[in-house]
Write a protein that holds these residues in place. Structure first.
Motif, PDB file in Angstrom:
ATOM      1  N   GLY A  11       0.829  -1.202   0.000  1.00 43.90           N
ATOM      2  CA  GLY A  11       0.000   0.000   0.000  1.00 43.90           C
ATOM      3  C   GLY A  11       0.863   1.252   0.000  1.00 43.90           C
ATOM      4  N   LEU A  12       0.521   2.199  -0.861  1.00 39.97           N
ATOM      5  CA  LEU A  12       1.340   3.402  -1.014  1.00 39.97           C
ATOM      6  C   LEU A  12       0.805   4.596  -0.240  1.00 39.97           C
ATOM      7  N   ILE A  13      -0.509   4.614   0.053  1.00 40.79           N
ATOM      8  CA  ILE A  13      -1.077   5.723   0.826  1.00 40.79           C
ATOM      9  C   ILE A  13      -1.972   5.142   1.918  1.00 40.79           C
ATOM     10  N   THR A  14      -2.286   5.965   2.901  1.00 33.06           N
ATOM     11  CA  THR A  14      -3.216   5.567   3.954  1.00 33.06           C
ATOM     12  C   THR A  14      -4.648   5.632   3.424  1.00 33.06           C
ATOM     13  N   TYR A  15      -5.592   5.191   4.246  1.00 34.68           N
ATOM     14  CA  TYR A  15      -6.990   5.081   3.806  1.00 34.68           C
ATOM     15  C   TYR A  15      -7.523   6.424   3.336  1.00 34.68           C
ATOM     16  N   MET A  16      -8.230   6.401   2.199  1.00 32.84           N
ATOM     17  CA  MET A  16      -8.565   7.648   1.500  1.00 32.84           C
ATOM     18  C   MET A  16      -9.964   8.179   1.825  1.00 32.84           C
ATOM     19  N   ARG A  17     -10.705   7.506   2.711  1.00 35.94           N
ATOM     20  CA  ARG A  17     -12.004   8.055   3.126  1.00 35.94           C
ATOM     21  C   ARG A  17     -11.889   8.454   4.589  1.00 35.94           C
ATOM     22  N   THR A  18     -11.575   9.697   4.814  1.00 35.98           N
ATOM     23  CA  THR A  18     -11.294  10.179   6.166  1.00 35.98           C
ATOM     24  C   THR A  18     -11.614  11.658   6.263  1.00 35.98           C
ATOM     25  N   ASP A  19     -11.979  12.098   7.449  1.00 33.26           N
ATOM     26  CA  ASP A  19     -12.154  13.530   7.679  1.00 33.26           C
ATOM     27  C   ASP A  19     -11.257  14.010   8.816  1.00 33.26           C
ATOM     28  N   SER A  20     -10.182  13.264   9.070  1.00 38.79           N
ATOM     29  CA  SER A  20      -9.241  13.607  10.133  1.00 38.79           C
ATOM     30  C   SER A  20      -7.921  14.105   9.550  1.00 38.79           C
ATOM     31  N   THR A  21      -7.331  15.100  10.199  1.00 38.56           N
ATOM     32  CA  THR A  21      -6.012  15.598   9.791  1.00 38.56           C
ATOM     33  C   THR A  21      -4.911  15.080  10.717  1.00 38.56           C
ATOM     34  N   GLN A  22      -5.228  14.124  11.561  1.00 35.89           N
ATOM     35  CA  GLN A  22      -4.216  13.575  12.467  1.00 35.89           C
ATOM     36  C   GLN A  22      -3.150  12.808  11.689  1.00 35.89           C
ATOM     37  N   VAL A  23      -1.947  12.790  12.233  1.00 33.43           N
ATOM     38  CA  VAL A  23      -0.828  12.058  11.642  1.00 33.43           C
ATOM     39  C   VAL A  23      -0.171  11.244  12.756  1.00 33.43           C
ATOM     40  N   SER A  24       0.143   9.996  12.475  1.00 39.09           N
ATOM     41  CA  SER A  24       0.734   9.131  13.493  1.00 39.09           C
ATOM     42  C   SER A  24       2.133   9.617  13.882  1.00 39.09           C
ATOM     43  N   GLU A  25       2.554   9.251  15.080  1.00 41.80           N
ATOM     44  CA  GLU A  25       3.878   9.637  15.571  1.00 41.80           C
ATOM     45  C   GLU A  25       4.981   9.050  14.698  1.00 41.80           C
ATOM     46  N   VAL A  26       4.779   7.818  14.227  1.00 40.42           N
ATOM     47  CA  VAL A  26       5.789   7.182  13.371  1.00 40.42           C
ATOM     48  C   VAL A  26       5.962   7.963  12.080  1.00 40.42           C
ATOM     49  N   ALA A  27       4.835   8.366  11.465  1.00 40.17           N
ATOM     50  CA  ALA A  27       4.902   9.116  10.210  1.00 40.17           C
ATOM     51  C   ALA A  27       5.523  10.496  10.426  1.00 40.17           C
ATOM     52  N   LEU A  28       5.201  11.132  11.557  1.00 37.29           N
ATOM     53  CA  LEU A  28       5.784  12.446  11.856  1.00 37.29           C
ATOM     54  C   LEU A  28       7.301  12.352  12.000  1.00 37.29           C
ATOM     55  N   LYS A  29       7.742  11.345  12.689  1.00 34.51           N
ATOM     56  CA  LYS A  29       9.190  11.167  12.889  1.00 34.51           C
ATOM     57  C   LYS A  29       9.886  10.985  11.541  1.00 34.51           C
ATOM     58  N   GLU A  30       9.299  10.171  10.674  1.00 32.30           N
ATOM     59  CA  GLU A  30       9.913   9.888   9.380  1.00 32.30           C
ATOM     60  C   GLU A  30       9.952  11.130   8.496  1.00 32.30           C
ATOM     61  N   VAL A  31       8.854  11.889   8.446  1.00 33.72           N
ATOM     62  CA  VAL A  31       8.816  13.056   7.565  1.00 33.72           C
ATOM     63  C   VAL A  31       9.733  14.156   8.085  1.00 33.72           C
ATOM     64  N   ARG A  32       9.858  14.283   9.403  1.00 35.87           N
ATOM     65  CA  ARG A  32      10.740  15.313   9.954  1.00 35.87           C
ATOM     66  C   ARG A  32      12.205  14.972   9.658  1.00 35.87           C
ATOM     67  N   GLU A  33      12.535  13.693   9.691  1.00 34.52           N
ATOM     68  CA  GLU A  33      13.899  13.292   9.334  1.00 34.52           C
ATOM     69  C   GLU A  33      14.183  13.600   7.866  1.00 34.52           C
ATOM     70  N   LEU A  34      13.189  13.347   6.998  1.00 37.94           N
ATOM     71  CA  LEU A  34      13.375  13.617   5.568  1.00 37.94           C
ATOM     72  C   LEU A  34      13.538  15.110   5.306  1.00 37.94           C
ATOM     73  N   ILE A  35      12.730  15.941   5.962  1.00 32.62           N
ATOM     74  CA  ILE A  35      12.806  17.391   5.760  1.00 32.62           C
ATOM     75  C   ILE A  35      14.178  17.909   6.180  1.00 32.62           C
ATOM     76  N   ALA A  36      14.644  17.487   7.354  1.00 32.04           N
ATOM     77  CA  ALA A  36      15.953  17.943   7.836  1.00 32.04           C
ATOM     78  C   ALA A  36      17.069  17.492   6.902  1.00 32.04           C
ATOM     79  N   GLN A  37      16.957  16.280   6.398  1.00 36.99           N
ATOM     80  CA  GLN A  37      18.004  15.722   5.548  1.00 36.99           C
ATOM     81  C   GLN A  37      18.003  16.332   4.148  1.00 36.99           C
TER      82      GLN A  37
END
Length: 717
Positions: free
Chosen positions: A307-333
């Motif tokens: 699976g390439l994306i998370t579930y596409m029927r949602t009305d939440s803007t929450q992001v998991s802690e794991v995903a936040l950690k990964e994206v912040r590492e990518l941005i810094a790098q």
């Protein structure tokens, strides 16, 4: 006497997992490995009967479900596998509809509750699936009841009103609880546009330059003495410009400040549909179909589907802690520490009555760069994945910072004092804009004009008037809805939920109530007739507040705070009498059949235009005695470059529009892009619309901007 032999009890073994789609089954099966049998139900396995209402209004609105013939083999196989399995996991989608499918599976296949568990995951990745199977739960009957209530309500409305429309207007019409509200919004917007009377107004801009300076700038007239200038005619404007020509101008005030522009929130269903419409030109239906493919899993060279994306029927803007950690590492790098906020941004869910909240739509791994997997995706899959990836990364980056400057100029004449203003900005720090910038509909863009402000301006500095630039304008009617703006409007009113937006828009178009033109939604004559009848005789059904309140009642059911049958009963107690009155009082609005202007080749009677399941078609007026029919061809006024025949608009079986010669199959000319009547200025060949700004020649391949074609027309004139 020998003891009777006991029948051997077959020992259960293995684990059975049931999902909705074969693609999802392949992906989930790869991650679970040996010991698990994964099967797909291919969507719902039970539904209400099509041939009747299937809701017992006299006995607590009990629904009557049936397994469709095409699903009987699927249910039979699942039932056989379930009888042998030691454990059964229902892994349908993580929303109300998915919960309902899981319950229907248990009922239809007679699966034993004692050995059955419900697992929910919002992304089809190995860690998410392992986590879900470590924490199974029971089926949430409150969610099932909420979905059942929605289905029953929609059936009551559709099967009660549609027959009345067949009798009073024409056959094959339908009315839906939510689609009728969407139709009303489009019809009322069209009526606003028709009733709109443009009003003339003028603006005046002044080109100014510091005394002795070389660079000029443009400021707009915003004040005349102490009031806003009333420039409603050319005469009034000419009088003001004549007076301004005599003025002495100087800078009254210069204000410099900083403006921070925050990134867009991570996508939810509605914002993804809106952005894909504006930026990629996708319909809501197309967006959701592609998102489903990305969610269920594709082979991108990682040893199988994932699976390439998370579930596409949602009305939440929450992001998991794991995903936040990964994206912040990518941005810094990849972009540097300056682009990484000290604290991850938090976003509020904008959807009214958001209940099916889990997580925003994002890549399952932000390390899976769009360009790295481009070769494994179709063109449209890549474009949507790239959109989701960029939006998510940008949403976790620093805001863009602008240096803004506002210059107030005063001009004094013997008669009046004029106030002018020029505003400009420059990007000091791009922030998230290095990755992504939100697109806007033309009707959502700001009217504020940003101009280049020259360096060296000072307060009290004298300015030379270079030129006055008066311009005539007319007030504009409200814009027609695009799919993007209609979804936004439905969301703001609390109408529908993430899983319903695409279906709403598709349905009103498939029914012939609405059509798309230049990416805008316009009502057909039939759509306006049906809307007017519904507004007059079923005011609750098409009332936005009533429909939004019903959504809130369904949310109460989903939370276990209301009984679904009570919600339906409260609705039906008002709706039932309305149906009876409409049956007796609704006037007939049958339109006379439009004549084509040709005689039937079989019997000589007039050919007329009728509506069928797939839209317009031509038939004999002597039906049913004569059954001659022809396809309806929409002539666009352009001649075929091959044989000179008329080019007509056609549709594929899946509804995609294309253009072809009316003489098919004798002539095989076709084009996905719309031809235009004007010939190529270079070779005289056929031009087709390439995009909003340019056209392309099918003969020589040359491209031309629209302005270039207008210039050619002017020269000929």
């Amino acid at each position: 006497m020998e003891a009777p032999q006991r029948k051997a009890v077959r020992k259960r073994s293995g684990k059975l997992v049931i999902v909705e789609s074969p693609a999802k089954a392949r992906t989930v099966g790869r991650f679970l490995g040996k010991g698990y049998t994964v099967r797909a139900s291919v969507g719902h396995v039970r539904d209400l009967l099509r041939s009747q209402l299937s809701v017992d209004v006299d006995h607590n609105f009990e629904p009557k479900y049936r397994i469709p013939n095409e699903k009987r083999p699927v249910v039979k196989e699942i039932k056989q596998l379930a009888q042998k399995a030691e454990e059964i996991y229902l892994a349908t989608d993580p929303d109300r509809e998915g919960e309902a499918i899981a319950w229907h599976l248990m009922e239809a296949a007679e699966i034993e509750p004692e050995i059955t568990r419900r697992v929910v995951f919002h992304e089809i990745t190995e860690p998410a699936i392992q986590e879900a199977f470590e924490h199974p739960r029971s089926i949430d009957m409150s969610l099932v009841d909420a979905q059942q209530a929605r289905r029953v309500l929609d059936r009551l409305v559709g099967y009660s009103i549609s027959p009345i429309l067949w009798e009073k207007v024409r056959s094959r019409l339908s009315a839906g609880r939510v689609q009728s509200v969407a139709l009303r919004l489009i019809v009322e917007r069209e009526r606003e546009i028709e009733a709109f009377e443009p009003e003339e107004y003028w603006t005046i801009k002044a080109e100014l330059k510091p005394q002795g300076g070389k660079t000029s700038f443009v400021a707009r007239l915003v004040r005349m003495d102490d009031e806003e200038p009333a420039l409603t005619s050319q005469a009034a404007t000419e009088a003001v410009t004549a007076d301004m020509q005599q003025g002495a101008y100087s800078i009254q005030k210069i204000k410099r400040s900083e403006r921070r522009r925050k990134p867009m929130a991570p996508f939810i269903t509605s914002s993804l549909q809106q952005e894909a419409s504006r930026r990629l030109g996708f319909t809501a239906k197309r967006t959701m179909a592609l998102a489903q493919q990305l969610y269920e899993g594709l082979d991108v060279g990682e040893g199988g589907t994932t699976g390439l994306i998370t579930y596409m029927r949602t009305d939440s803007t929450q992001v998991s802690e794991v995903a936040l950690k990964e994206v912040r590492e990518l941005i810094a790098q990849n972009y540097g520490g300056d682009f990484l906020p000290a604290v991850p941004p938090q976003y509020k869910t904008r959807a009214k009555g958001a209940q099916e909240a889990h997580e925003a739509i994002r890549p399952t791994s932000v390390r899976r760069l769009p360009e790295a997997i481009k070769a494994s995706l179709t063109h449209d899959q890549f474009r949507l994945y790239q959109l989701i990836w960029k939006n998510f990364v940008a949403s976790q980056m620093e805001a863009a910072v602008y240096d803004t400057v506002s210059v107030d100029v005063v001009g004094k004449t013997p008669s009046h004092e004029y106030g002018l203003r020029a505003s400009g900005s420059t990007v000091r720090f791009p922030g998230y804009l290095v990755v992504y910038e939100e697109a806007l509909d033309e009707d959502l863009r700001s009217d504020e004009e940003m101009v280049r402000i020259p360096a060296g301006l000072e307060e009290n500095q004298t300015q030379k008037l270079v030129a006055l630039l008066p311009e005539q304008h007319f007030t504009q009617p409200p814009p027609r809805f695009s799919e993007a703006s209609l979804v936004q409007n439905l969301e703001e009113h609390g109408i529908g939920r993430p899983s319903t937006y695409a279906a709403i828009i598709s349905t009103i178009q498939e029914r012939g109530y609405v059509y798309r033109e230049a990416k805008r939604l316009l009502p057909t004559e039939t759509g306006m007739t049906v809307n007017d009848l519904l507004v007059a005789h079923f005011p609750d059904i098409v009332d936005t507040n009533f429909t939004a309140n019903m959504e809130e009642n369904l949310d109460q059911v989903a939370e276990g705070k209301a009984v679904w049958a009570d919600v339906v009963r409260e609705f039906y107690d008002r709706f039932g009498p309305e149906v009876a009155r409409a049956q007796a009082e609704m006037p007939a609005a049958k339109a006379e059949l439009e004549k084509v202007g040709r005689a039937c080749p079989l019997c000589g009677h007039d050919l007329v235009i009728r509506w069928g399941r797939f839209g317009k078609f031509i038939s004999c007026s002597n039906f049913p005695e004569c059954r001659h029919t022809e396809a309806w061809l929409e002539v666009i006024g352009v001649k075929c470059p091959k044989d000179g025949g008329e080019i007509v608009q056609r549709k594929t079986r899946k509804g995609r529009v294309f253009y072809g010669c009316a003489n098919y199959p004798t002539c095989d000319f076709t084009s996905w892009k719309q031809p235009i009547a004007q010939p190529c200025p270079k070779c005289g060949g056929l031009l087709v619309v390439a995009n909003k700004r340019e056209v392309q020649c099918t003969a020589c391949g040359e491209s031309f901007l629209n302005e270039q074609l207008e210039a050619v027309d002017s020269e000929k004139a």
